[in-house]
Design an enzyme around this catalytic site. Structure first.
Site, PDB file in Angstrom:
ATOM      1  N   GLN A  48       0.827  -1.211   0.000  1.00  0.00           N
ATOM      2  CA  GLN A  48       0.000   0.000   0.000  1.00  0.00           C
ATOM      3  C   GLN A  48       0.865   1.267   0.000  1.00  0.00           C
ATOM      4  OE1 GLN A  48      -3.622  -0.791   0.654  1.00  0.00           O
ATOM      5  NE2 GLN A  48      -3.888   1.155  -0.387  1.00  0.00           N
ATOM      6  N   LYS A  68       1.794   1.832  -3.659  1.00  0.00           N
ATOM      7  CA  LYS A  68       0.573   2.089  -4.429  1.00  0.00           C
ATOM      8  C   LYS A  68       0.082   3.517  -4.182  1.00  0.00           C
ATOM      9  CE  LYS A  68      -2.461  -1.065  -3.921  1.00  0.00           C
ATOM     10  NZ  LYS A  68      -3.574  -1.971  -3.601  1.00  0.00           N
ATOM     11  N   LYS A 113      -2.729  -0.869   6.734  1.00  0.00           N
ATOM     12  CA  LYS A 113      -3.712  -1.916   6.424  1.00  0.00           C
ATOM     13  C   LYS A 113      -4.139  -2.558   7.728  1.00  0.00           C
ATOM     14  CE  LYS A 113      -5.684  -3.947   2.842  1.00  0.00           C
ATOM     15  NZ  LYS A 113      -6.081  -3.429   1.525  1.00  0.00           N
ATOM     16  N   GLY A 148     -12.472  -0.374   2.979  1.00  0.00           N
ATOM     17  CA  GLY A 148     -12.836  -1.784   2.815  1.00  0.00           C
ATOM     18  C   GLY A 148     -11.748  -2.593   2.129  1.00  0.00           C
ATOM     19  N   ASP A 149     -11.938  -3.896   2.149  1.00  0.00           N
ATOM     20  CA  ASP A 149     -11.117  -4.857   1.400  1.00  0.00           C
ATOM     21  C   ASP A 149     -11.959  -6.140   1.407  1.00  0.00           C
ATOM     22  OD1 ASP A 149      -8.141  -5.230   0.317  1.00  0.00           O
ATOM     23  OD2 ASP A 149      -8.593  -7.048   1.414  1.00  0.00           O
ATOM     24  N   THR A 203     -12.095   0.428  -7.928  1.00  0.00           N
ATOM     25  CA  THR A 203     -10.955  -0.484  -8.072  1.00  0.00           C
ATOM     26  C   THR A 203     -11.089  -1.295  -9.365  1.00  0.00           C
ATOM     27  OG1 THR A 203     -10.852  -0.610  -5.670  1.00  0.00           O
ATOM     28  CG2 THR A 203      -9.554  -2.221  -6.899  1.00  0.00           C
ATOM     29  N   SER A 252     -10.738   6.805  -2.841  1.00  0.00           N
ATOM     30  CA  SER A 252     -10.884   7.062  -1.406  1.00  0.00           C
ATOM     31  C   SER A 252     -10.289   8.422  -1.057  1.00  0.00           C
ATOM     32  CB  SER A 252     -10.175   5.980  -0.584  1.00  0.00           C
ATOM     33  OG  SER A 252     -10.994   4.846  -0.441  1.00  0.00           O
TER      34      SER A 252
HETATM   35  P1  NDP Z   1     -14.716  -9.070  -1.828  1.00  0.00           P
HETATM   36  O1  NDP Z   1     -14.804  -9.631  -0.478  1.00  0.00           O
HETATM   37  O2  NDP Z   1     -15.767  -8.143  -2.311  1.00  0.00           O
HETATM   38  O3  NDP Z   1     -14.611 -10.247  -2.908  1.00  0.00           O
HETATM   39  C1  NDP Z   1     -13.578 -11.189  -2.862  1.00  0.00           C
HETATM   40  C2  NDP Z   1     -13.821 -12.215  -3.948  1.00  0.00           C
HETATM   41  O4  NDP Z   1     -12.684 -13.066  -4.037  1.00  0.00           O
HETATM   42  C3  NDP Z   1     -15.014 -13.106  -3.670  1.00  0.00           C
HETATM   43  O5  NDP Z   1     -15.570 -13.545  -4.896  1.00  0.00           O
HETATM   44  C4  NDP Z   1     -14.374 -14.266  -2.911  1.00  0.00           C
HETATM   45  O6  NDP Z   1     -15.103 -15.470  -3.034  1.00  0.00           O
HETATM   46  C5  NDP Z   1     -13.048 -14.385  -3.629  1.00  0.00           C
HETATM   47  N1  NDP Z   1     -12.030 -14.896  -2.699  1.00  0.00           N
HETATM   48  C6  NDP Z   1     -11.614 -14.312  -1.561  1.00  0.00           C
HETATM   49  N2  NDP Z   1     -10.697 -15.068  -0.958  1.00  0.00           N
HETATM   50  C7  NDP Z   1     -10.551 -16.136  -1.710  1.00  0.00           C
HETATM   51  C8  NDP Z   1      -9.749 -17.285  -1.615  1.00  0.00           C
HETATM   52  N3  NDP Z   1      -8.908 -17.481  -0.569  1.00  0.00           N
HETATM   53  N4  NDP Z   1      -9.824 -18.190  -2.606  1.00  0.00           N
HETATM   54  C9  NDP Z   1     -10.667 -17.993  -3.652  1.00  0.00           C
HETATM   55  N5  NDP Z   1     -11.451 -16.937  -3.797  1.00  0.00           N
HETATM   56  C10 NDP Z   1     -11.397 -16.023  -2.839  1.00  0.00           C
HETATM   57  O7  NDP Z   1     -13.267  -8.369  -1.903  1.00  0.00           O
HETATM   58  P2  NDP Z   1     -12.741  -7.282  -2.919  1.00  0.00           P
HETATM   59  O8  NDP Z   1     -13.359  -7.483  -4.247  1.00  0.00           O
HETATM   60  O9  NDP Z   1     -12.858  -5.962  -2.257  1.00  0.00           O
HETATM   61  O10 NDP Z   1     -11.193  -7.626  -2.986  1.00  0.00           O
HETATM   62  C11 NDP Z   1     -10.638  -8.523  -3.942  1.00  0.00           C
HETATM   63  C12 NDP Z   1      -9.145  -8.267  -4.087  1.00  0.00           C
HETATM   64  O11 NDP Z   1      -8.933  -6.908  -4.514  1.00  0.00           O
HETATM   65  C13 NDP Z   1      -8.319  -8.427  -2.820  1.00  0.00           C
HETATM   66  O12 NDP Z   1      -7.028  -8.910  -3.167  1.00  0.00           O
HETATM   67  C14 NDP Z   1      -8.169  -6.996  -2.315  1.00  0.00           C
HETATM   68  O13 NDP Z   1      -7.051  -6.831  -1.494  1.00  0.00           O
HETATM   69  C15 NDP Z   1      -8.015  -6.268  -3.636  1.00  0.00           C
HETATM   70  N6  NDP Z   1      -8.310  -4.840  -3.596  1.00  0.00           N
HETATM   71  C16 NDP Z   1      -9.532  -4.379  -3.184  1.00  0.00           C
HETATM   72  C17 NDP Z   1      -9.787  -3.036  -3.180  1.00  0.00           C
HETATM   73  C18 NDP Z   1     -11.147  -2.501  -2.863  1.00  0.00           C
HETATM   74  O14 NDP Z   1     -11.366  -1.295  -3.091  1.00  0.00           O
HETATM   75  N7  NDP Z   1     -12.101  -3.298  -2.396  1.00  0.00           N
HETATM   76  C19 NDP Z   1      -8.744  -2.047  -3.510  1.00  0.00           C
HETATM   77  C20 NDP Z   1      -7.530  -2.637  -4.026  1.00  0.00           C
HETATM   78  C21 NDP Z   1      -7.321  -3.980  -4.032  1.00  0.00           C
HETATM   79  P3  NDP Z   1     -16.317 -15.791  -2.009  1.00  0.00           P
HETATM   80  O15 NDP Z   1     -17.461 -14.954  -2.478  1.00  0.00           O
HETATM   81  O16 NDP Z   1     -16.524 -17.243  -2.181  1.00  0.00           O
HETATM   82  O17 NDP Z   1     -15.820 -15.414  -0.660  1.00  0.00           O
END
Ligand code: NDP
Length: 445
Positions: free
Chosen positions: A111, A114, A126, A165-166, A210, A377
């Site tokens: 982060q 970034k 984080k 969030g994350d 994102t 953000s």
């Molecule tokens: P969400 O919780 O909204 O979604 C995560 C998705 O990934 C879900 O479909 C989940 O499946 C799947 N997932 C999570 N963990 C696993 C795992 N161990 N194995 C397989 N699938 C998995 O999170 P985000 O969309 O917010 O985040 C996704 C990625 O993007 C992360 O790496 C996060 O750090 C990164 N990110 C997010 C940002 C944001 O603004 N939200 C900003 C920058 C980066 P299921 O539904 O089954 O749990």
């Protein structure tokens, strides 16, 4: 790796045992930084790297709460305030059972760079918890969030540390966290959290930012090869916040997204993912991707397995760290992959990145490609500070300009250091130099 940096790396790894993801993130950055230290020996003298790898502050705390059956549950909470050279600590909270200190530190470390690349005044941090919101009622999630904030509130603030969030933390969780912060402090301090609801201080485009930003960055990479998203066959992993909005943006630019996944399996929809249905199933109903396949004809669902078995010209990993390994990368390359834009943080293993780079595939690393979320953000913080709210169009234009700027910064830095097209090097050096200069200017702290 540069011999001078090897010794520092060894010390960092030894000082932080058992934190595999943090080690991986550190090594990946160090591998890019040799040439910078040839030009800037003052960074070595001031021990910039050693300081960068040691968080300014790490907070670990107990989070007690009661479930719907009245049973006491205990989770562990984390906030790692990594680096404040450029501004208040800024970075999301992750609620997932896999969360431990090594994951929070890898995310916080990435982060820093970034946030520097966005050009906005934000430092790196984080946090999160090993709490699993999946299958929990709204009331349980609220009680957990209230307990989590009952400790966290004393460490954060609009000028100190601004969480967002994350994975596992979306609008619902930010709402409960904000409510508890307001109640404890008796302050309506909008700028203390981002990702808020639109009617109470949030920013339009933040939910989309994102995923949209990842696609905009990838489009800029494609342009360098004289092409675009139009007509591409795209595979996206995940089906959460980042994935859904990446699907929407890629299709708006003329691509067909043929597959996406969740942690149980993946769907293949050759006609192109129906974004409205995907949002309904995953966001509104908090259901499983399997339900999507049951409601739409011509869709196949594969339980388990890897979504990277589906061939694509553009891949957008948007789920989690290390979800794309060397074998999957080799398969994608064999099947004609042109570009990969990381929506998730560190989704490609080091082996996978090597495969992509050797094959000449355009590779946009997460710390550059997914920076649109944190950048927006920062736009939310700007709106809060001026008690203003901007239109969707204006905010989306700002996001687009920021992503095009990040692409340009990475590409021109890679050119400057004699490795054109190496976005990993461009992002690492581009982010690092900005932070290192600020740390030097601010003295030994
Ligand atoms: P969400 O919780 O909204 O979604 C995560 C998705 O990934 C879900 O479909 C989940 O499946 C799947 N997932 C999570 N963990 C696993 C795992 N161990 N194995 C397989 N699938 C998995 O999170 P985000 O969309 O917010 O985040 C996704 C990625 O993007 C992360 O790496 C996060 O750090 C990164 N990110 C997010 C940002 C944001 O603004 N939200 C900003 C920058 C980066 P299921 O539904 O089954 O749990």
């Amino acid at each position: 790796m540069d011999a001078r940096l090897e010794a520092i790396r060894d010390t960092v790894l030894a000082r932080n045992p058992g934190e595999a993801e943090f080690h991986q993130a550190v090594v990946e950055v160090f591998e890019s930084l040799g040439p910078v230290h040839d030009r800037h020996p003052e960074f070595l003298e001031a021990a910039i790297l050693e300081r960068l790898c040691e968080p300014e502050r790490q907070i670990i705390f107990r989070v007690p709460w009661t479930d719907d059956q009245g049973r006491v549950q205990i989770n562990r909470g984390f906030r790692v305030e990594f680096n404040s050279a450029l501004g208040p600590y800024k970075g999301g909270l992750r609620f997932h059972p896999s969360v431990y200190l090594g994951i929070v530190k890898f995310l916080g470390f990435e982060q820093i760079f970034k946030n520097a690349l966005t050009g906005m005044p934000i430092g790196g941090g984080k946090g999160g918890s090993d709490f699993d919101p999946r299958g929990r009622s709204d009331a349980e999630v609220m009680r957990f969030c209230q307990s989590f904030m009952t400790e966290l509130y004393r460490h954060i603030g609009e000028y100190t540390d601004v969480p967002a969030g994350d994975i596992g933390v979306g609008g619902r969780e930010i709402g409960y966290l904000f409510g508890q912060y307001k109640r404890i402090t008796n302050r309506y301090e909008s700028g203390v959290l981002t990702g808020k609801g639109i009617s109470w201080g949030g920013s339009l485009v933040r939910p989309e930012a994102t995923g949209f930003g990842t696609v905009i960055f990838t489009e800029e990479m494609l342009k360098t090869r004289g092409t675009s998203f139009d007509g591409q066959r795209v595979v996206v992993s995940g089906s959460g916040n980042v994935a859904i909005n990446a699907v929407a943006k890629a299709q708006a630019l003329g691509a067909t997204v043929v597959a996406c996944s969740d942690s149980s399996g993946y769907v293949v929809d050759e006609a192109g993912i129906d974004v409205g249905l995907l949002r309904q199933v995953k966001e509104t109903e908090r259901g499983r991707l399997k339900d999507y396949s049951l409601r739409r004809s011509g869709v196949s669902y594969v339980e388990g397995g890897s979504v990277w078995d589906v061939d694509a010209t553009v891949a957008l990993p948007c789920a989690t760290q290390n979800e794309l390994d060397g074998d999957a990368a080799a398969r994608l390359v064999r099947n004609g992959l042109l570009a990969i834009g990381e929506g998730a943080n560190m989704p490609s293993t080091r082996e996978a990145i090597a495969v992509f780079q050797e094959a000449g595939v355009l590779f946009g690393p997460g710390k550059a490609a997914n920076a649109g979320g944190v950048a927006t953000s920062a736009l939310e913080m700007q709106q809060n500070a001026s008690r203003d709210s901007w239109s969707f169009e204006h905010t989306e234009q700002r996001l687009t300009d920021i992503m095009v700027g990040i692409h340009h910064r990475c590409a021109s830095t890679a050119d400057e250091y004699g490795q054109p097209g190496n976005y990993v090097l461009g992002a690492n050096i581009g982010g690092f130099v900005k932070v290192a200069d600020a740390m030097l200017a601010q003295g030994l702290i």
